[in-house]
Design a protein around this motif. Structure first.
Motif, short mmCIF file in Angstrom:
data_model
loop_
_atom_site.label_atom_id
_atom_site.label_comp_id
_atom_site.label_asym_id
_atom_site.label_seq_id
_atom_site.Cartn_x
_atom_site.Cartn_y
_atom_site.Cartn_z
N LYS A 7 -2.70 12.51 12.49
CA LYS A 7 -4.08 12.89 12.21
C LYS A 7 -4.26 14.40 12.30
O LYS A 7 -3.70 15.08 13.16
N THR A 8 -5.08 14.92 11.38
CA THR A 8 -5.47 16.33 11.40
C THR A 8 -6.99 16.40 11.43
O THR A 8 -7.67 15.39 11.64
N GLN A 9 -7.53 17.59 11.19
CA GLN A 9 -8.99 17.75 11.18
C GLN A 9 -9.57 17.49 9.79
O GLN A 9 -10.73 17.79 9.54
N ALA A 10 -8.76 16.97 8.89
CA ALA A 10 -9.22 16.62 7.53
C ALA A 10 -8.91 15.15 7.28
O ALA A 10 -7.92 14.80 6.64
N PRO A 11 -9.74 14.24 7.81
CA PRO A 11 -9.45 12.80 7.73
C PRO A 11 -9.30 12.28 6.30
O PRO A 11 -8.51 11.37 6.06
N ALA A 12 -10.07 12.84 5.36
CA ALA A 12 -9.95 12.36 3.97
C ALA A 12 -8.56 12.65 3.41
O ALA A 12 -7.97 11.81 2.72
N VAL A 13 -8.02 13.82 3.76
CA VAL A 13 -6.68 14.16 3.31
C VAL A 13 -5.65 13.28 4.02
O VAL A 13 -4.70 12.79 3.41
N PRO A 29 2.78 -3.70 -6.27
CA PRO A 29 1.45 -3.10 -6.18
C PRO A 29 0.64 -3.70 -5.03
O PRO A 29 0.79 -4.88 -4.70
N LEU A 30 -0.20 -2.88 -4.42
CA LEU A 30 -0.97 -3.29 -3.24
C LEU A 30 -2.46 -3.35 -3.53
O LEU A 30 -2.99 -2.53 -4.28
N THR A 31 -3.11 -4.30 -2.92
CA THR A 31 -4.57 -4.43 -3.06
C THR A 31 -5.26 -3.58 -2.00
O THR A 31 -4.62 -3.11 -1.05
N LEU A 32 -6.56 -3.43 -2.14
CA LEU A 32 -7.34 -2.64 -1.17
C LEU A 32 -7.21 -3.23 0.23
O LEU A 32 -6.99 -2.48 1.21
N SER A 33 -7.32 -4.54 0.35
CA SER A 33 -7.24 -5.17 1.68
C SER A 33 -5.86 -4.96 2.30
O SER A 33 -5.75 -4.73 3.52
N GLU A 34 -4.82 -5.01 1.50
CA GLU A 34 -3.47 -4.78 2.02
C GLU A 34 -3.29 -3.34 2.48
O GLU A 34 -2.65 -3.07 3.51
N ILE A 35 -3.85 -2.42 1.72
CA ILE A 35 -3.77 -1.00 2.08
C ILE A 35 -4.51 -0.75 3.39
O ILE A 35 -4.00 -0.07 4.29
N CYS A 36 -5.69 -1.31 3.53
CA CYS A 36 -6.50 -1.12 4.75
C CYS A 36 -5.79 -1.72 5.96
O CYS A 36 -5.76 -1.11 7.04
N LYS A 37 -5.19 -2.89 5.78
CA LYS A 37 -4.51 -3.56 6.89
C LYS A 37 -3.32 -2.75 7.38
O LYS A 37 -3.09 -2.65 8.60
N GLN A 38 -2.56 -2.16 6.47
CA GLN A 38 -1.34 -1.45 6.86
C GLN A 38 -1.57 -0.01 7.30
O GLN A 38 -0.71 0.58 7.95
N THR A 39 -2.71 0.57 6.94
CA THR A 39 -3.00 1.95 7.32
C THR A 39 -4.08 2.08 8.39
O THR A 39 -4.28 3.17 8.94
N ASN A 40 -4.80 0.97 8.66
CA ASN A 40 -5.93 0.98 9.60
C ASN A 40 -7.08 1.87 9.13
O ASN A 40 -7.86 2.36 9.95
N ILE A 41 -7.16 2.09 7.84
CA ILE A 41 -8.27 2.86 7.27
C ILE A 41 -9.42 1.90 6.95
O ILE A 41 -9.20 0.85 6.35
N PRO A 42 -10.65 2.21 7.36
CA PRO A 42 -11.80 1.34 7.04
C PRO A 42 -11.93 1.14 5.53
O PRO A 42 -11.63 2.05 4.75
N ALA A 43 -12.38 -0.04 5.14
CA ALA A 43 -12.45 -0.39 3.72
C ALA A 43 -13.29 0.59 2.91
O ALA A 43 -12.91 0.98 1.80
N ALA A 44 -14.44 1.00 3.45
CA ALA A 44 -15.31 1.91 2.72
C ALA A 44 -14.62 3.26 2.47
O ALA A 44 -14.69 3.82 1.37
N ALA A 46 -11.33 3.84 2.52
CA ALA A 46 -10.18 3.62 1.63
C ALA A 46 -10.62 3.50 0.18
O ALA A 46 -9.97 4.02 -0.73
N HIS A 47 -11.76 2.84 -0.04
CA HIS A 47 -12.27 2.66 -1.40
C HIS A 47 -12.61 4.01 -2.03
O HIS A 47 -12.28 4.27 -3.19
N ARG A 48 -13.24 4.90 -1.25
CA ARG A 48 -13.59 6.23 -1.77
C ARG A 48 -12.33 7.05 -2.08
O ARG A 48 -12.24 7.71 -3.12
N VAL A 49 -11.37 7.01 -1.17
CA VAL A 49 -10.13 7.76 -1.37
C VAL A 49 -9.38 7.23 -2.59
O VAL A 49 -8.88 8.01 -3.42
N ILE A 50 -9.29 5.93 -2.72
CA ILE A 50 -8.58 5.32 -3.85
C ILE A 50 -9.23 5.72 -5.17
O ILE A 50 -8.53 6.05 -6.15
N ASN A 51 -10.55 5.73 -5.22
CA ASN A 51 -11.23 6.14 -6.46
C ASN A 51 -10.91 7.59 -6.81
O ASN A 51 -10.71 7.92 -7.99
#
Length: 254
Positions: A7-13, A29-44, A46-51
């Motif tokens: 972790k750094t001071q730029a969480p989006a990065v 290929p991975l789905t949003l739920s799979e990405i969130c589960k393996q990275t512990n990133i909240p769904a909301a 992760a969705h913004r970052v993926i877009n």
């Protein structure tokens, strides 16, 4: 694959890097739920970052699975651009082939990228004797024989600046720094460096620097030996062939 330790001071990065790393390492290929589960990133989040990553073509939607993601074309464009700048690679292959046939060990070429050594090419004696060294693999300069041999040919000012970097000074104790500096001085005297336990302790290496016409170190040629089979006296016998190969590659730099 949690991102807590990086972790750094730029969480989006942080989140974007974690998602790209995960997708690149996945064999499907991975789905949003799979990405969130393996990275512990909240769904909301992760969705913004993926877009955003989709817009920049760092990742891509994949037709093999519904609403899934794989590596985007921009990743390959960036990697190709960096790789194409490595003009040493075509000259490395014939020299590495001769060295490989002389000592029957894997040979790899590394170049400095920032404060890391990055493997850009390799030649292995056989599939059965293949090592877990891959193109793009990175390791800190002071952790590896490749980096120490490179640092041994740099100026005192360069070394001082390197060891003053936060990413280096925060992980090296005073005793650790003293030991590394002694190894660098030894490499300067011998013309090559030895490291017993590179790449997570699995591989021992010998490395010699490749110099340009201005006598600046621009790369290293390394010999890989399984740490369990590493024998210092035998390894030193390889040094003459290694240094000769590094000099031959240096002579081909325009």
């Amino acid at each position: 694959m949690s991102i807590e330790k990086n972790k750094t001071q730029a969480p989006a990065v942080d989140n974007a890097v974690a998602i790209i790393d995960l997708i690149a390492a996945s064999s499907f290929p991975l789905t949003l739920s799979e990405i969130c589960k393996q990275t512990n990133i909240p769904a909301a989040s992760a969705h913004r970052v993926i877009n955003s990553l989709l817009v920049h073509q760092m990742i891509s939607t994949d037709p093999r699975r519904k609403r899934s993601y794989s590596v985007g074309s921009r990743i390959f464009e960036v990697a190709s651009t960096v790789f194409s700048k490595q003009s040493l690679i075509p000259f490395f292959y014939p020299i590495a082939e001769i060295l490989k046939n002389e000592i029957h060990q894997p040979i790899f070429l590394s170049v400095p990228i920032g404060n890391q050594m990055v493997v850009v090419s390799k030649v292995e004696p056989s599939v059965s004797n293949a090592f877990e060294i891959y193109i793009g693999q990175t390791i800190g300069m002071h952790f590896s024989a490749a980096g120490k041999s490179l640092l041994s040919m740099h100026s005192e000012e360069f070394r001082k600046n390197y060891f003053a970097l936060d990413t280096v000074s925060e992980v090296l104790t005073n005793d650790g720094k003293k030991e590394v500096l002694e190894e660098i001085d030894r490499a300067a005297r011998l013309g090559y460096s030895v490291s017993n336990g590179d790449f997570d302790g699995r591989i021992s290496t010998l490395a010699a620097p490749v110099m340009n016409l201005r006598n600046e170190p621009v790369a290293t040629i390394s010999i890989a030996i399984k740490s369990a089979e590493f024998d210092p006296p035998e390894a030193r016998q390889y040094s003459k062939n290694l240094v000769q190969a590094a000099r031959q590659l240096s002579a081909r730099i325009i």
